[in-house]
Scaffold this motif. Sequence first.
Motif, PDB file in Angstrom:
ATOM      1  N   ILE A  76       1.408   5.376   6.428  1.00  0.00           N
ATOM      2  CA  ILE A  76       1.674   3.935   6.412  1.00  0.00           C
ATOM      3  C   ILE A  76       3.125   3.655   6.813  1.00  0.00           C
ATOM      4  O   ILE A  76       3.407   2.690   7.537  1.00  0.00           O
ATOM      5  CB  ILE A  76       1.361   3.351   5.022  1.00  0.00           C
ATOM      6  CG1 ILE A  76      -0.112   3.554   4.723  1.00  0.00           C
ATOM      7  CG2 ILE A  76       1.704   1.885   4.972  1.00  0.00           C
ATOM      8  CD1 ILE A  76      -0.527   2.995   3.409  1.00  0.00           C
ATOM      9  N   SER A 102       2.371   1.747  -3.427  1.00  0.00           N
ATOM     10  CA  SER A 102       1.444   2.292  -4.419  1.00  0.00           C
ATOM     11  C   SER A 102       1.090   3.738  -4.115  1.00  0.00           C
ATOM     12  O   SER A 102       0.881   4.528  -5.042  1.00  0.00           O
ATOM     13  CB  SER A 102       0.181   1.438  -4.511  1.00  0.00           C
ATOM     14  OG  SER A 102      -0.356   1.228  -3.243  1.00  0.00           O
ATOM     15  N   ALA A 103       1.061   4.114  -2.811  1.00  0.00           N
ATOM     16  CA  ALA A 103       0.747   5.508  -2.483  1.00  0.00           C
ATOM     17  C   ALA A 103       1.840   6.440  -2.994  1.00  0.00           C
ATOM     18  O   ALA A 103       1.565   7.458  -3.642  1.00  0.00           O
ATOM     19  CB  ALA A 103       0.570   5.668  -0.970  1.00  0.00           C
ATOM     20  N   LEU A 110       0.827  -1.209   0.000  1.00  0.00           N
ATOM     21  CA  LEU A 110       0.000   0.000   0.000  1.00  0.00           C
ATOM     22  C   LEU A 110       0.859   1.255   0.000  1.00  0.00           C
ATOM     23  O   LEU A 110       0.588   2.217  -0.719  1.00  0.00           O
ATOM     24  CB  LEU A 110      -0.902   0.004   1.236  1.00  0.00           C
ATOM     25  CG  LEU A 110      -2.215  -0.745   1.111  1.00  0.00           C
ATOM     26  CD1 LEU A 110      -2.954  -0.702   2.422  1.00  0.00           C
ATOM     27  CD2 LEU A 110      -3.062  -0.141   0.025  1.00  0.00           C
TER      28      LEU A 110
END
Lengths: 163, 203
Positions: A142, A18-19, A15
């Motif tokens: 994250i 991809s962010a 995640l």
Amino acid sequence: MAKTSRICHLLLRFLAFSATLSAVIVMVSSHERATFFNVSFEAKYTTSPALKYFVIANSVVTVYGFLVLFLPAESLLWRLVVAMDMVLTMLLISSLSAALAIAQVAKQGNNSAAWLPICGSVPKFCNHITGALIASFIGVIIYMILLLHSIHSVLDPLLLKKT
Amino acid sequence: MASRNGEEKVELGFNDVNETKTKKDWILLSLRVVAFFATAAATFVMALNKQTKSLIVGTIGSTPITATLSAKFNQTPAFVFFVIANGNASLHNLVMIALDILGPQYDYKGLRLALIAILDMLTMALASAGDGAATFMSELGRNGNSHARWNKICDKFESYCNRGGGALIASFIGFILLLIIAVMSIAKLLKPNRINHAPSPSP
């Protein structure tokens, strides 16, 4: 138990990857042409050093995130990953903060320095920058969660290496 | 490891801590003191950064009109954030120095070292954000941005820019020291003679 923890860990890293990747793509693809007073100028991310630093920092973190996804679970490099995580998270945070400072001046201007806000003439560019900043902010959150998880795994070394 | 051996080891560990003085980590303490001074210097230099100048802004006929302009840190939100972040970092260092001096009896369920490490990392994140924002805002003030028609201000307010640069350098030094301190705090968690490590039940 260790297996689900590892899957969770990998999912979080994917995640974050991809962010930051979407932050890079959105920022690089933002450009708009505007004319005022017979002078046309193109608003791109290369016009501001802070936005260039943002793109560079997010690209570095994207490449690093991609490489870490393929690290096997028992490798000794995980200790290096914990250290690099910390350094790259700080880099990401400082680049996000720099881009936010410049975007705030672009949106609201600065009365004392006689800097006019430019978002009125290039609204699409400003929206693109906002989107890239939001994506990078998600990546930062994250990565902070991953840092806390690294400290937890340092306290409980069973997670770092197989006994 | 048999559980009886494990219990004995834990008791020995507690007795050791109570009887012998735990060795104070002078390196970490001195690093914290220097980092406290660096971030406090950055906070105060930027907060007291002010320059007033009267500039000629136009002419009516043959008489020039002068206006008194002043450059202060609170006109720029990035510098306000810089002051707040560095103030936070110096307060954190002060509290950690006090905790270190007052001794190891202040503990929360054995999580003292983990809490120190986490707080160090959070303060480092805040300091890094403050540094990044102030650096690029000063760069904008020094070079301007020709595409956005933003003029540079450092040629008129020279000493404001120089003092801001000095505050930035102090803040960078404080941030690097905070990085070293955070790494040392996390490394302390790995040592086997910490009292918060309960023996894990053998699977």
